[in-house]
Motif scaffolding. Structure first.
Motif, mmCIF file in Angstrom:
data_model
loop_
_atom_site.group_PDB
_atom_site.id
_atom_site.type_symbol
_atom_site.label_atom_id
_atom_site.label_comp_id
_atom_site.label_asym_id
_atom_site.label_seq_id
_atom_site.Cartn_x
_atom_site.Cartn_y
_atom_site.Cartn_z
ATOM 1 N N ARG A 150 6.483 9.267 11.235
ATOM 2 C CA ARG A 150 6.185 10.601 10.707
ATOM 3 C C ARG A 150 5.849 10.567 9.218
ATOM 4 N N PHE A 151 6.335 9.549 8.509
ATOM 5 C CA PHE A 151 6.048 9.480 7.075
ATOM 6 C C PHE A 151 5.422 8.161 6.641
ATOM 7 N N SER A 152 5.535 7.121 7.472
ATOM 8 C CA SER A 152 5.025 5.802 7.087
ATOM 9 C C SER A 152 3.512 5.707 7.259
ATOM 10 N N THR A 153 2.874 4.916 6.393
ATOM 11 C CA THR A 153 1.434 4.671 6.515
ATOM 12 C C THR A 153 1.142 3.464 7.376
ATOM 13 N N VAL A 154 2.171 2.672 7.743
ATOM 14 C CA VAL A 154 1.935 1.448 8.518
ATOM 15 C C VAL A 154 2.713 1.398 9.838
ATOM 16 N N THR A 214 15.486 -3.419 17.796
ATOM 17 C CA THR A 214 14.369 -2.494 17.940
ATOM 18 C C THR A 214 13.058 -3.265 17.887
ATOM 19 N N ALA A 215 12.027 -2.713 18.493
ATOM 20 C CA ALA A 215 10.686 -3.296 18.446
ATOM 21 C C ALA A 215 9.794 -2.369 17.632
ATOM 22 N N TRP A 216 9.171 -2.915 16.596
ATOM 23 C CA TRP A 216 8.343 -2.143 15.681
ATOM 24 C C TRP A 216 6.880 -2.477 15.884
ATOM 25 N N THR A 217 6.048 -1.448 15.900
ATOM 26 C CA THR A 217 4.598 -1.633 15.931
ATOM 27 C C THR A 217 4.034 -1.135 14.612
ATOM 28 N N ILE A 218 3.347 -2.030 13.892
ATOM 29 C CA ILE A 218 2.771 -1.662 12.606
ATOM 30 C C ILE A 218 1.282 -1.978 12.622
ATOM 31 N N GLY A 219 0.537 -1.378 11.701
ATOM 32 C CA GLY A 219 -0.874 -1.693 11.610
ATOM 33 C C GLY A 219 -1.676 -0.645 10.872
ATOM 34 N N TYR A 220 -2.921 -1.004 10.600
ATOM 35 C CA TYR A 220 -3.907 -0.112 9.994
ATOM 36 C C TYR A 220 -5.061 0.046 10.980
ATOM 37 N N LEU A 269 1.533 -7.701 -3.417
ATOM 38 C CA LEU A 269 1.023 -6.887 -2.315
ATOM 39 C C LEU A 269 2.173 -6.355 -1.465
ATOM 40 N N THR A 270 3.129 -7.232 -1.134
ATOM 41 C CA THR A 270 4.270 -6.815 -0.328
ATOM 42 C C THR A 270 5.121 -5.799 -1.076
ATOM 43 N N ALA A 271 5.342 -6.041 -2.374
ATOM 44 C CA ALA A 271 6.135 -5.116 -3.178
ATOM 45 C C ALA A 271 5.476 -3.749 -3.242
ATOM 46 N N ARG A 272 4.148 -3.730 -3.374
ATOM 47 C CA ARG A 272 3.426 -2.464 -3.444
ATOM 48 C C ARG A 272 3.563 -1.697 -2.127
ATOM 49 N N LEU A 273 3.519 -2.422 -1.021
ATOM 50 C CA LEU A 273 3.660 -1.788 0.289
ATOM 51 C C LEU A 273 5.058 -1.199 0.463
ATOM 52 N N VAL A 274 6.091 -1.980 0.099
ATOM 53 C CA VAL A 274 7.468 -1.504 0.223
ATOM 54 C C VAL A 274 7.698 -0.286 -0.665
ATOM 55 N N GLN A 275 7.213 -0.348 -1.897
ATOM 56 C CA GLN A 275 7.386 0.783 -2.807
ATOM 57 C C GLN A 275 6.688 2.028 -2.269
ATOM 58 N N GLY A 276 5.509 1.846 -1.709
ATOM 59 C CA GLY A 276 4.793 2.980 -1.134
ATOM 60 C C GLY A 276 5.547 3.609 0.020
ATOM 61 N N GLU A 277 6.166 2.792 0.856
ATOM 62 C CA GLU A 277 6.926 3.321 1.981
ATOM 63 C C GLU A 277 8.184 4.046 1.501
ATOM 64 N N LEU A 278 8.807 3.530 0.440
ATOM 65 C CA LEU A 278 9.968 4.213 -0.114
ATOM 66 C C LEU A 278 9.588 5.582 -0.676
#
Length: 206
Positions: A60-64, A76-82, A153-162
């Protein structure tokens, strides 16, 4: 998809333990990590923690994050992607302390990862949420992961999700559910003897 024998594998180099002033044993922060990001949210710790445990609401709030399925009580099983790209992997919660801490490890073999999230009260009555992650790639991917570019890149993604989580929980103002149990070494701790098992699966997280 996780298999039954996945949970029996040895846990990687997860954090050790510490005993706080309240005599509650908690995990230590990751000794080695590639990512550490923090965000402050304007809701109490209990509200932030309760909402975080509702994993199925992440899309509901994540971009990935595209979907989260419960496999077993702590898996849990997570599905992520763009766009049309998708990747599915299983995650096991190895430690969980209500209103304080949650640690997980990926059950996939290549690449693998582990992480943790801490919840701390702020002086303003809000919550500081810190996420730490350690990526453990294999083969040639290990060289790429060591580069500062991959870490940024990973840090930017984590910060964006937070930030996305912050906007979501501050927007709704209250949690949409909660799971207040404790997990140790991937096993749910029960305060009372377990009742006879039902054929209907009961999962501890949302």
């Amino acid at each position: 998809m996780a298999h039954e024998d996945d949970a029996q594998q040895a846990v990687p180099d997860m954090p050790g333990t510490r005993t706080d002033g309240d005599r509650v044993t908690r995990r230590r922060p990751l000794r080695e990590r590639h990512v550490e990001e923090t965000v402050e949210v304007a809701v109490p710790v209990r509200t932030a923690y309760n909402q975080w445990t509702q994993f199925k609401t992440f899309p509901r709030f994540s971009t990935v994050v595209r979907g989260v399925e419960q496999i077993r009580p702590a898996v849990t099983a997570w599905t992520i992607g763009y766009g049309l790209l998708r990747r599915r992997f299983a995650v096991e919660i190895v430690e969980q302390d209500p209103d304080a801490y949650l640690a997980w490890r990926g059950l996939e073999q290549n690449p693998s990862h582990q992480g943790e999230v801490e919840f701390r009260p702020t002086e303003s009555g809000g919550t500081a949420i810190t996420v730490r992650m350690l990526l453990e790639p294999r083969g040639a991917a290990r060289i790429l992961n060591r580069s500062s570019w991959a870490a940024r890149l990973t840090a930017r993604l984590v910060q964006g999700e937070l930030v996305n989580f912050k906007q979501f929980i501050e927007g709704v103002g209250q949690e949409g559910g909660a799971w207040r149990g404790t997990i140790r070494n991937g096993r749910v701790q029960h305060d009372h003897p377990e009742p006879p098992r039902s054929r209907v699966a009961q999962w501890p997280v949302g």
